[in-house]
Design an enzyme around this catalytic site. Structure first.
Site, PDB file in Angstrom:
ATOM      1  CG  LEU A   1     -23.885  11.599   2.918  1.00  0.00           C
ATOM      2  CD1 LEU A   1     -24.759  11.389   1.679  1.00  0.00           C
ATOM      3  CD2 LEU A   1     -24.747  11.691   4.167  1.00  0.00           C
TER       4      LEU A   1
ATOM      5  N   GLY B   1     -26.250  12.507 -13.168  1.00  0.00           N
ATOM      6  CA  GLY B   1     -27.417  13.355 -13.080  1.00  0.00           C
ATOM      7  C   GLY B   1     -27.088  14.681 -13.740  1.00  0.00           C
TER       8      GLY B   1
ATOM      9  CG  HIS C   1      15.557 -10.281   0.973  1.00  0.00           C
ATOM     10  ND1 HIS C   1      15.052 -10.741   2.160  1.00  0.00           N
ATOM     11  CD2 HIS C   1      16.090 -11.363   0.358  1.00  0.00           C
ATOM     12  CE1 HIS C   1      15.271 -12.036   2.270  1.00  0.00           C
ATOM     13  NE2 HIS C   1      15.892 -12.441   1.190  1.00  0.00           N
TER      14      HIS C   1
END
Length: 407
Positions: A6, A135, A321
């Site tokens: 995905l 979850g 630099h």
């Protein structure tokens, strides 16, 4: 077996790094996030199916039609309508068992192996100290899945859903029956509830390896730190000649795990403390200092007397630099003018905070510098404060002190 990855999201929490590219193409070590997923799953996957959306053409152009001899197919999720809807887009291609993986989550190869060994249908889970933000899985006496509860105040277990699955093609029938959630999306966990409701056994594949959701800019730094930590484990990256394919002039000092890719150049006086990865076409020095978990990307220029510490410099960036860049993510084609200095530490020693989708968020990092989007430019002697974001294409003037985001 197919690997359905995905990769359709917009990655808004990762802005400005995703303003000009899809999140799965952000670099982690010497590969993109998406390629890291491919690499982890390649051992058990015969073909990949990538579900694209936001800037999907860029993913197609970057990856092509195969990854290390594994065919890669593309399907499009034109509208972001949830994980089940995203998986459904793969139905015209998939005719066998398949894994569902996320294109922006760093895992190791043991996760796809565990899912493949469990057999479809299966769900990957890992133990976490505080599962309330995830979850949470409950298991039956035989170890199979009994239930999933989203972000419970009183978690029944400490098993968190990793968000990776193994399915048989019949799951598409259940996706067709999946109702819309309160958020207006079609969630794959709701599809799994339907499978359980029909008495289907769903195995739980236990996983205890790396699991990093790269959703916010500082998590990209963490992902690169993890990738570079593996250099001394296998790539000959201990200063040995097989890790040094590029040009290393006399007077360069390399310490610890360092890789210098073919076409890269380290000029005299450069001092590198690994782990560090100097990619093809990069030009460093003279008299520059590279340290920490640093990636100097393809075609990057690091000038005279520049120090870069624990940072990611993406392709074709340039640090002029007499500059310092610490704990920062610098996008593609960024140009830091001479004397640009990045602050990466708060004077009060609190964690650095960053604005994510309009809210100030504690990054959990004591040190964090600047997040610069692609094509940003600083004038000479610019000072960038800790936790500042410089948007894609944004600029600063000579001698400017930037203490707030410019996006």
């Amino acid at each position: 077996m197919y690997g359905v990855v995905l990769a359709a999201g917009r990655g808004t929490r990762m802005r400005p790094l995703t303003d000009r590219r899809p999140k799965p193409l952000l670099p982690v070590g010497n590969r993109s996030l998406l390629e890291q997923v491919f690499e982890a799953a390649r051992e058990v996957v015969d073909e990949f199916v990538v579900v694209t959306g936001y800037r999907g053409d860029a993913i197609r152009e970057s990856i092509g039609e195969s990854y290390r001899d594994r065919p890669v197919h593309y399907v499009e999720q034109a509208e972001a309508l949830g994980t089940a809807h995203a998986v459904a887009q793969a139905e015209p291609v998939v005719d066998d068992d398949f894994l569902v993986l996320n294109g922006d989550v760093v895992v190791d190869a043991s996760l796809p192996r565990a899912l493949a060994a469990a057999g479809a249908p299966a769900i990957a889970a890992t133990e976490v100290e505080d599962p309330r933000a995830y979850g949470v899985l409950s298991t039956a006496a035989d170890g199979s899945l009994a239930d999933i509860v989203e972000k419970p105040d009183d978690p029944p277990t400490n098993l968190a859903n990793v968000g990776c699955y193994a399915f048989e093609p019949e799951v598409f029938e259940y996706i067709d029956r999946t109702p819309e959630s309160e958020r207006g999306e079609y969630e794959i966990t709701t599809t799994i509830d339907l499978l359980l409701g029909d008495g289907r056994r769903i195995d739980v594949a236990r996983y205890d390896g790396t699991w990093l959701d790269v959703g916010r800019p500082w998590e990209l730094l963490e992902a690169n730190e993890l990738a570079l930590a593996e250099l001394d484990a296998g790539d000959g990256a201990t200063g040995a000649t097989d890790a040094i394919a590029g040009t290393v002039e006399e007077g360069v000092h390399l310490h610890g795990p360092v890789v210098v890719e073919d076409g890269a150049r380290l000029r005299s006086g450069v001092y590198v403390e690994g782990p560090a990865l100097i990619r093809e076409g990069a030009d460093v020095g003279p008299n520059a200092y590279i340290r920490g978990s640093t990636v100097v990307g393809p075609g990057v220029h690091v000038g005279h007397s520049v120090e870069v510490k624990n940072s990611v410099l993406m392709a074709d960036a340039s640090v002029g630099h007499l500059s310092y860049v610490g704990d920062s993510v610098v996008g593609r084609g960024v140009n830091f003018g001479a004397g640009t200095n990045v602050a990466n530490l708060r004077h009060d020693d609190e964690n650095v905070r960053l604005t994510v989708k309009g809210e100030r968020v504690d990054t959990g990092r004591r040190k964090l510098g600047v997040i610069a989007g692609d094509g940003a430019k600083t004038g000479i002697n610019t000072s960038l404060n800790a936790g500042v974001k410089l948007g894609a294409g944004e600029t600063t003037g000579p001698g400017e002190v930037l203490t707030r985001d410019r996006t």
